[in-house]
Design a protein around this motif. Structure first.
Motif, PDB file in Angstrom:
ATOM      1  N   SER B 336      33.177  41.628  38.863  1.00 47.43           N
ATOM      2  CA  SER B 336      34.143  41.105  37.900  1.00 47.43           C
ATOM      3  C   SER B 336      35.547  41.226  38.485  1.00 47.43           C
ATOM      4  O   SER B 336      35.805  42.104  39.312  1.00 47.43           O
ATOM      5  N   PRO B 337      36.446  40.367  38.033  1.00 50.53           N
ATOM      6  CA  PRO B 337      37.788  40.357  38.619  1.00 50.53           C
ATOM      7  C   PRO B 337      38.647  41.536  38.181  1.00 50.53           C
ATOM      8  O   PRO B 337      38.312  42.270  37.256  1.00 50.53           O
ATOM      9  N   ILE B 338      39.764  41.692  38.872  1.00 45.74           N
ATOM     10  CA  ILE B 338      40.790  42.668  38.506  1.00 45.74           C
ATOM     11  C   ILE B 338      42.064  41.874  38.233  1.00 45.74           C
ATOM     12  O   ILE B 338      42.562  41.177  39.122  1.00 45.74           O
ATOM     13  N   VAL B 339      42.532  41.912  36.991  1.00 43.62           N
ATOM     14  CA  VAL B 339      43.804  41.266  36.637  1.00 43.62           C
ATOM     15  C   VAL B 339      44.601  42.356  35.956  1.00 43.62           C
ATOM     16  O   VAL B 339      44.393  42.648  34.776  1.00 43.62           O
ATOM     17  N   SER B 340      45.521  42.979  36.686  1.00 41.65           N
ATOM     18  CA  SER B 340      45.923  44.318  36.273  1.00 41.65           C
ATOM     19  C   SER B 340      47.294  44.714  36.787  1.00 41.65           C
ATOM     20  O   SER B 340      47.826  44.132  37.736  1.00 41.65           O
ATOM     21  N   LYS B 341      47.858  45.728  36.130  1.00 42.26           N
ATOM     22  CA  LYS B 341      48.979  46.458  36.700  1.00 42.26           C
ATOM     23  C   LYS B 341      48.444  47.266  37.883  1.00 42.26           C
ATOM     24  O   LYS B 341      47.232  47.408  38.044  1.00 42.26           O
ATOM     25  N   THR B 342      49.357  47.795  38.691  1.00 43.77           N
ATOM     26  CA  THR B 342      48.938  48.588  39.855  1.00 43.77           C
ATOM     27  C   THR B 342      49.662  49.927  39.816  1.00 43.77           C
ATOM     28  O   THR B 342      50.537  50.138  38.966  1.00 43.77           O
ATOM     29  N   PRO B 343      49.352  50.832  40.741  1.00 44.75           N
ATOM     30  CA  PRO B 343      50.100  52.095  40.789  1.00 44.75           C
ATOM     31  C   PRO B 343      51.589  51.898  41.106  1.00 44.75           C
ATOM     32  O   PRO B 343      52.374  52.827  40.949  1.00 44.75           O
ATOM     33  N   VAL B 344      51.978  50.712  41.593  1.00 47.21           N
ATOM     34  CA  VAL B 344      53.386  50.437  41.903  1.00 47.21           C
ATOM     35  C   VAL B 344      54.013  49.681  40.718  1.00 47.21           C
ATOM     36  O   VAL B 344      53.481  48.660  40.285  1.00 47.21           O
ATOM     37  N   ASP B 345      55.143  50.185  40.221  1.00 55.71           N
ATOM     38  CA  ASP B 345      55.812  49.530  39.085  1.00 55.71           C
ATOM     39  C   ASP B 345      56.237  48.116  39.435  1.00 55.71           C
ATOM     40  O   ASP B 345      56.745  47.863  40.538  1.00 55.71           O
ATOM     41  N   GLN B 346      56.088  47.224  38.481  1.00 55.25           N
ATOM     42  CA  GLN B 346      56.494  45.816  38.604  1.00 55.25           C
ATOM     43  C   GLN B 346      55.699  45.046  39.666  1.00 55.25           C
ATOM     44  O   GLN B 346      56.057  43.942  40.046  1.00 55.25           O
ATOM     45  N   LEU B 347      54.631  45.680  40.163  1.00 55.93           N
ATOM     46  CA  LEU B 347      53.731  44.990  41.098  1.00 55.93           C
ATOM     47  C   LEU B 347      52.382  44.833  40.399  1.00 55.93           C
ATOM     48  O   LEU B 347      51.839  45.809  39.872  1.00 55.93           O
ATOM     49  N   TYR B 348      51.876  43.622  40.388  1.00 57.59           N
ATOM     50  CA  TYR B 348      50.665  43.296  39.633  1.00 57.59           C
ATOM     51  C   TYR B 348      49.658  42.642  40.565  1.00 57.59           C
ATOM     52  O   TYR B 348      50.034  42.010  41.553  1.00 57.59           O
ATOM     53  N   VAL B 349      48.382  42.790  40.216  1.00 61.18           N
ATOM     54  CA  VAL B 349      47.364  42.240  41.112  1.00 61.18           C
ATOM     55  C   VAL B 349      46.332  41.408  40.346  1.00 61.18           C
ATOM     56  O   VAL B 349      45.888  41.777  39.257  1.00 61.18           O
ATOM     57  N   ASN B 350      46.029  40.263  40.914  1.00 62.61           N
ATOM     58  CA  ASN B 350      44.963  39.395  40.418  1.00 62.61           C
ATOM     59  C   ASN B 350      44.033  39.159  41.597  1.00 62.61           C
ATOM     60  O   ASN B 350      44.406  38.499  42.561  1.00 62.61           O
ATOM     61  N   CYS B 351      42.834  39.755  41.526  1.00 65.09           N
ATOM     62  CA  CYS B 351      41.924  39.653  42.662  1.00 65.09           C
ATOM     63  C   CYS B 351      40.506  39.948  42.202  1.00 65.09           C
ATOM     64  O   CYS B 351      40.250  40.105  41.002  1.00 65.09           O
ATOM     65  N   GLY B 352      39.585  40.003  43.137  1.00 61.34           N
ATOM     66  CA  GLY B 352      38.215  40.393  42.812  1.00 61.34           C
ATOM     67  C   GLY B 352      37.414  39.294  42.139  1.00 61.34           C
ATOM     68  O   GLY B 352      36.352  39.556  41.588  1.00 61.34           O
ATOM     69  N   TRP B 353      37.900  38.065  42.190  1.00 64.76           N
ATOM     70  CA  TRP B 353      37.173  36.966  41.554  1.00 64.76           C
ATOM     71  C   TRP B 353      35.947  36.587  42.374  1.00 64.76           C
ATOM     72  O   TRP B 353      35.108  35.805  41.921  1.00 64.76           O
ATOM     73  N   GLY B 354      35.876  37.131  43.579  1.00 67.93           N
ATOM     74  CA  GLY B 354      34.648  37.006  44.366  1.00 67.93           C
ATOM     75  C   GLY B 354      34.241  35.573  44.600  1.00 67.93           C
ATOM     76  O   GLY B 354      35.018  34.751  45.063  1.00 67.93           O
ATOM     77  N   THR B 355      32.988  35.281  44.230  1.00 71.63           N
ATOM     78  CA  THR B 355      32.438  33.962  44.533  1.00 71.63           C
ATOM     79  C   THR B 355      32.744  32.950  43.439  1.00 71.63           C
ATOM     80  O   THR B 355      32.327  31.803  43.531  1.00 71.63           O
ATOM     81  N   GLY B 356      33.466  33.359  42.366  1.00 69.45           N
ATOM     82  CA  GLY B 356      33.616  32.470  41.212  1.00 69.45           C
ATOM     83  C   GLY B 356      35.035  32.212  40.778  1.00 69.45           C
ATOM     84  O   GLY B 356      35.291  31.957  39.603  1.00 69.45           O
TER      85      GLY B 356
END
Lengths: 95, 405
Positions: B336-356
């Motif tokens: 499943s994907p990761i659409v999330s805040k990160t340990p770094v402030d004001q830095l966000y991550v959208n990843c892990g969508w894999g094959t879909g």
């Protein structure tokens, strides 16, 4: 198709092997003492380098033994093969 | 004859030099990065945005996927995300004023074993409870919808039925990217190609900009849409992601008259097939077992996929493979994907969508834009946080998502 040198059987096609992910990830010495974050690290976090990676392969259609490989994840070139319990060569990319 | 592709103007966006500072910098000019910029501008009124692309626009997985769009996922969290995405797909051609040939020709997921049948029915019932147009169809109905398929019982894995989602389908992937890019450009977003992020500028725990191959760019907020390279970006930013990058291959045949009216996916024998608007048969396989950033995979994976395709579609035996290619997909341990805040402030991550990831493009952009703009998760992506790997509240779509990963 990779040509992988099994340390016991010699060079065989990739289809004879099973991939086992990153090598040298130790089982926690005292799992009950781990924080949730440390446990997550052990279960779910693996190195994913663009470059050299020390990883495990099993010769499932041959001797069925596990061993270690150092492979370049960009060129897919295999840099080293060594048995379980042995340490990675200097350029091994192991953590 | 196959469908005519629409004409489009020579230039859909400008190619500005980067400014010294932006409110938001999006790293990655693929579908997800462009969709994120689009929804930041449209829904949140933030238009001082740069989308930084290392290569050329939408030249990564956006150019390499098999364009399948569906929402028939098992778990509630995934169903909500992908169904919202599908609803956005349904309105985007009009909203973006660009006909990117979204064709709701239906997707069927074949069942070949009793285990498949049980899991498929369970997924259909779960989908129906979530308001998704899923149904169970018999082999005869499979044949009616897709006459070229072999439903005989003399093959190794006979077709025992399928799940079917009529609203699912395909779209012209390049045109989707261009449609988003043109609208982003119109709203004032800077699309900057050939601009590789080489480092992150931080003030304490807060990101304040990025170092790039075209100089330093200050940023109020930074969103990562790096797909297969997400781990590399995260490492530059000083944190880790539970991602493994794998090669994933696909291929097309030469052009044929329309023979394949829907999309057929088979988890068990592992192939998925549709016929593109121009007439190529488009097929995808499973990931190569090992991790890799090489944008290519092994031929034996293609061979297995072709064997499955020919058994299911005997007429494909006379077709030729025109072109094969590979992309790098970012796979999480729960698929499943990761659409999330990160340990770094004001830095966000959208990843892990894999094959879909393609089908999730608008949903990812919509929820990721909300997260960037408000510093809080949208209800759609609340469950898709990085924290779930610590809390154990995983969204295990391995095997559940109607296709193996």
């Amino acid at each position: 198709m990779l040509l992988i040198e099994c340390p016991y059987c010699g060079a065989r096609d990739e289809t004879e092997y099973q991939y086992g992910g990153e090598a040298h990830v130790p089982y926690p010495e005292d799992p009950s003492q781990l924080s949730d974050q440390e446990w997550a690290e052990y279960l779910f976090y693996r190195n994913n380098p663009k470059g050299l990676l020390a990883e495990r392969w099993a010769h499932t259609a041959g001797c069925r033994r596990w061993f270690n490989v150092v492979r370049d994840t960009v060129t897919y070139e295999i840099k080293a093969v060594y048995r379980m319990g042995e340490t990675a060569p200097q350029n091994g990319g192991a953590r | 004859m196959a469908d005519q592709l629409p004409e489009h103007p020579d230039f859909l966006w400008h190619n500005p030099d980067p400014k010294s500072s932006y409110d938001v910098v999006i790293v990655g000019g693929g579908g997800h990065g462009l969709a994120t910029a689009y929804y930041l501008a449209k829904n949140h009124g933030i238009t001082n945005i740069a989308v930084l692309e290392r290569g050329w626009l939408a030249g990564g997985n956006m150019a390499r996927n098999t364009t399948i769009i569906r929402s028939n996922y098992l778990w509630d969290e995934s169903a909500a995300m992908y169904e919202h995405s599908l609803k956005l797909w349904e309105q985007l051609p009009e909203e973006l004023e660009y006909d990117f040939l979204f064709s709701q020709r239906g997707v069927m997921n074949l069942a070949h074993t009793l285990g498949d049948v049980r899991e498929s029915m369970r997924r259909v019932y779960a989908n129906q409870l979530n308001g998704i147009d899923a149904e169970w169809i018999t082999p005869d109905q499979v044949k009616e919808l897709c006459p070229i398929i072999n439903i005989g019982d003399d093959i190794r894995y006979p077709v025992m039925g399928a799940t079917y989602q009529p609203r699912a389908g395909i779209a012209k992937h390049d045109h989707v990217a261009w449609a988003f890019a043109r609208k982003c450009d119109e709203m004032g977003v800077d699309i900057i190609q050939n601009c590789e992020v080489t480092g992150f500028l931080k003030d304490g725990d807060r990101v304040v900009g990025v170092e790039t191959s075209r100089g330093r760019i200050n940023a109020g907020k930074v969103g990562l849409c790096g797909a297969g390279h997400s781990s590399v970006l995260a490492e530059l930013a000083g944190f880790r992601l539970p991602i493994q990058s794998h090669p994933l291959q696909a291929l097309v045949s030469e052009l044929h008259e329309p023979v394949h009216p829907t999309v057929v996916m088979s988890n068990h024998v592992h192939v998925y097939v549709s016929q593109a608007h121009k007439g190529e048969l488009v097929m995808g396989a499973g990931v190569d077992a090992y991790t890799g950033y090489g944008q290519r995979g092994a031929f034996h994976v293609i061979e297995e996929q072709m064997a499955a395709a020919v058994e299911l579609f005997p007429i494909f035996a006379r077709a030729h493979v025109l072109r094969t290619w590979g992309g790098i997909v970012d796979v999480t341990l729960d698929a499943s994907p990761i659409v999330s805040k990160t340990p770094v402030d004001q830095l966000y991550v959208n990843c892990g969508w894999g094959t879909g990831g393609f089908k999730g493009t608008p949903g990812a952009g919509y929820s990721f834009a909300h997260t960037i703009a408000t510093d809080e998760a949208h209800p759609l992506n609340e469950a898709f946080s990085l924290e779930r790997f610590e809390t154990g509240v995983l969204i295990d779509e391995h095997g559940a998502a109607a296709v193996a990963h």
